[in-house]
Design a protein around this motif. Structure first.
Motif, PDB file in Angstrom:
ATOM      1  N   LEU A   1       7.559 -20.229  -0.808  1.00 32.70           N
ATOM      2  CA  LEU A   1       8.551 -20.218   0.639  1.00 32.70           C
ATOM      3  C   LEU A   1       8.626 -21.710   0.705  1.00 32.70           C
ATOM      4  CD1 LEU A   1       7.118 -16.872   1.863  1.00 32.70           C
ATOM      5  CD2 LEU A   1       9.510 -17.098   0.981  1.00 32.70           C
ATOM      6  N   ASN A   2       8.888 -21.671   2.512  1.00 29.28           N
ATOM      7  CA  ASN A   2       8.995 -22.880   2.933  1.00 29.28           C
ATOM      8  C   ASN A   2       7.518 -23.072   3.607  1.00 29.28           C
ATOM      9  OD1 ASN A   2      11.710 -23.340   2.347  1.00 29.28           O
ATOM     10  ND2 ASN A   2      12.320 -22.089   4.164  1.00 29.28           N
ATOM     11  N   GLU A   3       7.174 -24.427   4.209  1.00 32.81           N
ATOM     12  CA  GLU A   3       6.185 -24.818   4.905  1.00 32.81           C
ATOM     13  C   GLU A   3       5.021 -24.237   4.143  1.00 32.81           C
ATOM     14  OE1 GLU A   3       6.378 -22.774   8.527  1.00 32.81           O
ATOM     15  OE2 GLU A   3       8.327 -23.583   9.035  1.00 32.81           O
ATOM     16  N   ASP A   4       4.780 -24.562   2.623  1.00 33.59           N
ATOM     17  CA  ASP A   4       3.622 -24.250   1.926  1.00 33.59           C
ATOM     18  C   ASP A   4       3.258 -23.032   1.794  1.00 33.59           C
ATOM     19  OD1 ASP A   4       3.820 -27.180   1.595  1.00 33.59           O
ATOM     20  OD2 ASP A   4       2.402 -27.532   3.089  1.00 33.59           O
ATOM     21  N   LEU A   5       4.012 -22.140   2.144  1.00 38.23           N
ATOM     22  CA  LEU A   5       3.574 -20.512   2.083  1.00 38.23           C
ATOM     23  C   LEU A   5       4.065 -20.173   0.729  1.00 38.23           C
ATOM     24  CD1 LEU A   5       3.925 -19.214   5.801  1.00 38.23           C
ATOM     25  CD2 LEU A   5       1.695 -19.896   4.395  1.00 38.23           C
ATOM     26  N   TYR A   6       3.429 -19.040   0.293  1.00 41.59           N
ATOM     27  CA  TYR A   6       3.774 -18.297  -0.838  1.00 41.59           C
ATOM     28  C   TYR A   6       4.029 -16.977  -0.584  1.00 41.59           C
ATOM     29  CZ  TYR A   6       2.778 -22.441  -3.608  1.00 41.59           C
ATOM     30  OH  TYR A   6       2.871 -23.865  -4.299  1.00 41.59           O
ATOM     31  N   PHE A   7       4.975 -16.393  -1.064  1.00 37.10           N
ATOM     32  CA  PHE A   7       5.475 -14.689  -0.840  1.00 37.10           C
ATOM     33  C   PHE A   7       4.649 -14.029  -2.089  1.00 37.10           C
ATOM     34  CE2 PHE A   7       8.190 -11.131   0.304  1.00 37.10           C
ATOM     35  CZ  PHE A   7       8.014 -10.411  -0.922  1.00 37.10           C
ATOM     36  N   TYR A   8       3.866 -13.069  -1.577  1.00 37.43           N
ATOM     37  CA  TYR A   8       3.383 -12.115  -2.511  1.00 37.43           C
ATOM     38  C   TYR A   8       3.504 -10.538  -2.397  1.00 37.43           C
ATOM     39  CZ  TYR A   8       0.006 -10.254  -6.231  1.00 37.43           C
ATOM     40  OH  TYR A   8      -0.195  -9.445  -7.332  1.00 37.43           O
ATOM     41  N   GLY A   9       4.136  -9.900  -3.064  1.00 37.00           N
ATOM     42  CA  GLY A   9       4.141  -8.530  -2.802  1.00 37.00           C
ATOM     43  C   GLY A   9       5.337  -7.926  -3.667  1.00 37.00           C
ATOM     44  N   GLY A  10       5.969  -6.778  -3.721  1.00 36.64           N
ATOM     45  CA  GLY A  10       5.469  -6.069  -2.538  1.00 36.64           C
ATOM     46  C   GLY A  10       4.928  -4.649  -3.177  1.00 36.64           C
ATOM     47  N   THR A  11       4.473  -3.846  -2.391  1.00 36.12           N
ATOM     48  CA  THR A  11       3.670  -2.718  -2.612  1.00 36.12           C
ATOM     49  C   THR A  11       4.645  -1.421  -2.567  1.00 36.12           C
ATOM     50  OG1 THR A  11       3.007  -1.986  -0.436  1.00 36.12           O
ATOM     51  CG2 THR A  11       1.409  -3.332  -1.840  1.00 36.12           C
ATOM     52  N   TYR A  12       4.482  -0.342  -3.094  1.00 36.76           N
ATOM     53  CA  TYR A  12       5.132   0.963  -3.028  1.00 36.76           C
ATOM     54  C   TYR A  12       4.398   2.046  -2.459  1.00 36.76           C
ATOM     55  CZ  TYR A  12       8.804  -1.676  -5.356  1.00 36.76           C
ATOM     56  OH  TYR A  12       9.776  -2.639  -5.921  1.00 36.76           O
ATOM     57  N   ASP A  13       4.743   2.721  -1.351  1.00 38.48           N
ATOM     58  CA  ASP A  13       3.808   3.709  -1.091  1.00 38.48           C
ATOM     59  C   ASP A  13       4.779   4.843  -0.236  1.00 38.48           C
ATOM     60  OD1 ASP A  13       2.000   5.278   0.436  1.00 38.48           O
ATOM     61  OD2 ASP A  13       0.821   3.673   1.235  1.00 38.48           O
ATOM     62  N   ARG A  14       4.686   6.191  -0.479  1.00 37.14           N
ATOM     63  CA  ARG A  14       5.704   7.303  -0.175  1.00 37.14           C
ATOM     64  C   ARG A  14       4.542   8.278   0.697  1.00 37.14           C
ATOM     65  NH1 ARG A  14       8.723   7.064  -5.148  1.00 37.14           N
ATOM     66  NH2 ARG A  14      10.665   6.646  -4.430  1.00 37.14           N
ATOM     67  N   GLU A  15       3.179   7.760   1.000  1.00 39.73           N
ATOM     68  CA  GLU A  15       2.350   8.697   1.684  1.00 39.73           C
ATOM     69  C   GLU A  15       2.170   8.173   3.097  1.00 39.73           C
ATOM     70  OE1 GLU A  15       1.518  11.389   0.336  1.00 39.73           O
ATOM     71  OE2 GLU A  15       2.306  10.796  -1.699  1.00 39.73           O
ATOM     72  N   GLN A  16       1.750   6.758   3.119  1.00 43.58           N
ATOM     73  CA  GLN A  16       1.200   6.158   4.654  1.00 43.58           C
ATOM     74  C   GLN A  16       2.596   5.838   5.201  1.00 43.58           C
ATOM     75  OE1 GLN A  16      -1.648   6.469   5.495  1.00 43.58           O
ATOM     76  NE2 GLN A  16      -2.601   7.362   3.512  1.00 43.58           N
ATOM     77  N   MET A  17       3.050   6.721   6.126  1.00 43.98           N
ATOM     78  CA  MET A  17       4.425   6.405   6.839  1.00 43.98           C
ATOM     79  C   MET A  17       4.103   5.907   8.288  1.00 43.98           C
ATOM     80  SD  MET A  17       6.791   6.819   4.639  1.00 43.98           S
ATOM     81  CE  MET A  17       5.816   5.985   3.352  1.00 43.98           C
ATOM     82  N   HIS A  18       3.121   5.469   8.630  1.00 41.81           N
ATOM     83  CA  HIS A  18       3.032   5.238  10.173  1.00 41.81           C
ATOM     84  C   HIS A  18       3.399   3.753  10.075  1.00 41.81           C
ATOM     85  CE1 HIS A  18      -0.538   3.177   8.201  1.00 41.81           C
ATOM     86  NE2 HIS A  18      -0.869   4.195   8.060  1.00 41.81           N
ATOM     87  N   ALA A  19       3.883   3.348  11.306  1.00 42.58           N
ATOM     88  CA  ALA A  19       4.624   2.103  11.668  1.00 42.58           C
ATOM     89  C   ALA A  19       3.553   1.053  12.054  1.00 42.58           C
ATOM     90  CB  ALA A  19       5.642   2.204  12.629  1.00 42.58           C
ATOM     91  N   HIS A  20       2.605   1.020  11.027  1.00 42.75           N
ATOM     92  CA  HIS A  20       1.567  -0.532  11.288  1.00 42.75           C
ATOM     93  C   HIS A  20       1.116  -0.668  10.244  1.00 42.75           C
ATOM     94  CE1 HIS A  20      -1.995   2.321  11.138  1.00 42.75           C
ATOM     95  NE2 HIS A  20      -1.370   2.918  12.010  1.00 42.75           N
ATOM     96  N   ILE A  21       0.312  -1.935   9.819  1.00 40.24           N
ATOM     97  CA  ILE A  21      -0.023  -2.355   8.676  1.00 40.24           C
ATOM     98  C   ILE A  21      -1.213  -1.800   8.030  1.00 40.24           C
ATOM     99  CG2 ILE A  21      -1.199  -4.431   7.509  1.00 40.24           C
ATOM    100  CD1 ILE A  21       0.163  -6.206   9.628  1.00 40.24           C
ATOM    101  N   ASP A  22      -1.219  -1.410   6.520  1.00 48.99           N
ATOM    102  CA  ASP A  22      -2.108  -0.617   6.033  1.00 48.99           C
ATOM    103  C   ASP A  22      -2.895  -1.572   5.400  1.00 48.99           C
ATOM    104  OD1 ASP A  22      -0.977   2.085   6.295  1.00 48.99           O
ATOM    105  OD2 ASP A  22       0.465   1.597   4.885  1.00 48.99           O
ATOM    106  N   ASP A  23      -4.316  -1.378   5.902  1.00 47.80           N
ATOM    107  CA  ASP A  23      -5.488  -2.518   5.371  1.00 47.80           C
ATOM    108  C   ASP A  23      -5.548  -2.255   3.848  1.00 47.80           C
ATOM    109  OD1 ASP A  23      -5.685  -3.437   7.763  1.00 47.80           O
ATOM    110  OD2 ASP A  23      -7.561  -1.982   8.055  1.00 47.80           O
ATOM    111  N   SER A  24      -5.423  -0.905   3.444  1.00 51.11           N
ATOM    112  CA  SER A  24      -5.773  -0.667   1.811  1.00 51.11           C
ATOM    113  C   SER A  24      -4.472  -1.283   1.234  1.00 51.11           C
ATOM    114  CB  SER A  24      -5.606   0.853   1.730  1.00 51.11           C
ATOM    115  OG  SER A  24      -4.310   1.376   2.058  1.00 51.11           O
ATOM    116  N   ALA A  25      -3.319  -1.570   1.482  1.00 48.61           N
ATOM    117  CA  ALA A  25      -2.217  -2.050   0.868  1.00 48.61           C
ATOM    118  C   ALA A  25      -2.521  -3.739   0.931  1.00 48.61           C
ATOM    119  CB  ALA A  25      -1.006  -2.003   1.716  1.00 48.61           C
TER     120      ALA A  25
END
Length: 343
Positions: free
Chosen positions: A234-258
């Motif tokens: 990406l820009n500014e020396d950052l790289y994108f890595y992803g993404g996961t697929y999950d149909r179970e954890q539907m809460h609206a915050h980050i999943d540490d397991s992901a």
């Protein structure tokens, strides 16, 4: 009272590619955007004609690729930018069996134009069995695409930065607040579940995380690396890595397991140190048969839905936007494979 041909509700790939169809056909419209980043806007932007788990392709893959290039060239005429990045996918092989399967499929009529039979070894990452290059693959400059198009529509008084209020829609009078319209197109992604007119369409949320990382040793700038997930600069020396697929954890915050899944996945082929700088997630609207859902409301004939783009939002959103336009304006039937009526 403002008169428009269309109200578009949503600001993802479906909305903006349909807006392009309206722009090129000189139709008047407004786009309602609530300002929240959609799954489209945080997507990887991968343009890929191959299912890289099984080395297969999908319905209308070549047609979708060709139409995307045409559409982006048309969009370039009014934004001044072309957002297609020439960065081929390099799929890391797990073993010799995958190499053999790739070679076998690269000689079939279905995949000859997509799978390069010549393997490549990458110095920057672990790839003991080399990599296979996906021909015609690329990336979309996601940030530039959305930023520039939203700015273009705002400058043309076509962007309304507020949440669409269903209760203020008067269908019998074809009005919304002080706007008189001919048609409303709902391109809301998973927000469609709150839509009283299309809440029953069969889209399934699929939660996806990606991380933005700082690598201690860079990888080549002009490629996209794929093993379990995609890695690209990406820009500014950052790289994108992803993404996961999950149909179970539907809460609206980050999943540490992901996040941990992504950290382990990257570590498997990138042996140098890296730091996770950002974590993002969104909810893709997916459909069981992996086809989008387009169509007209059974009772209200000026209400339409364009949804269910899934993980192929760029290709699906671009290609099928014309099908929807032709359905509404030219009375051309939608293909059964994408029609709301198929359910």
């Amino acid at each position: 009272m403002q008169n428009v041909d269309y109200i578009i509700v949503g600001d993802g790939y479906a909305a903006l590619f349909f807006a392009h169809q309206l722009t090129k056909n000189k139709k008047s419209f407004v786009i309602f955007s609530d300002g929240k980043k959609s799954a489209s806007q945080i997507s990887a932007g991968i343009v890929n004609p191959v299912v890289l788990k099984k080395f297969t392709t999908f319905w209308l893959a070549q047609e979708q690729l060709d139409f995307l290039k045409i559409s982006l060239n048309e969009i370039e005429k009014y934004t001044g930018e072309n957002y297609l990045i020439d960065a081929s996918i390099h799929r890391i092989f797990h073993d010799e069996n995958e190499q053999k399967l790739w070679l076998k499929k690269s000689q079939t009529e279905e995949l000859y134009n997509f799978l390069n039979k010549d393997f490549r070894h990458l110095e920057a990452v672990k790839n003991d069995f080399n990599t296979g290059i996906v021909k015609q693959s690329a990336r979309l400059n996601v940030q530039g695409f959305f930023s520039d198009l939203m700015k273009f529509h705002e400058n043309n008084s076509q962007l309304i930065k507020e949440k669409f209020n269903y209760h203020q829609l008067n269908i019998s009078e074809s009005t919304y607040q002080d706007i008189k319209f001919k048609n409303v197109i709902f391109c809301e992604g998973m927000a469609v579940k709150n839509n009283p007119y299309f809440s029953d369409i069969q889209v399934i949320p699929n939660k996806g995380h990606h991380i933005r990382v700082r690598l201690s040793k860079p990888i080549p700038q002009n490629i996209t690396i794929k093993k379990k997930h995609f890695l690209f600069p990406l820009n500014e020396d950052l790289y994108f890595y992803g993404g996961t697929y999950d149909r179970e954890q539907m809460h609206a915050h980050i999943d540490d397991s992901a996040v941990e899944q992504l950290r382990i996945g990257l570590s498997e082929f990138y042996s140098n140190d890296f730091d996770i700088e950002e974590v993002h997630f969104g909810f893709r609207p997916t459909v069981k048969d992996r086809r989008p859902i387009l169509g007209r409301h059974a009772e209200h004939k000026n209400l339409y839905v364009f949804n269910g783009l899934g993980a192929r939002g760029i290709l699906n959103g671009c290609y099928f936007s014309k099908n929807l336009y032709d359905f509404i304006e030219n009375n051309i039937d939608l293909p059964h494979e994408i029609s709301l009526d198929r359910f």
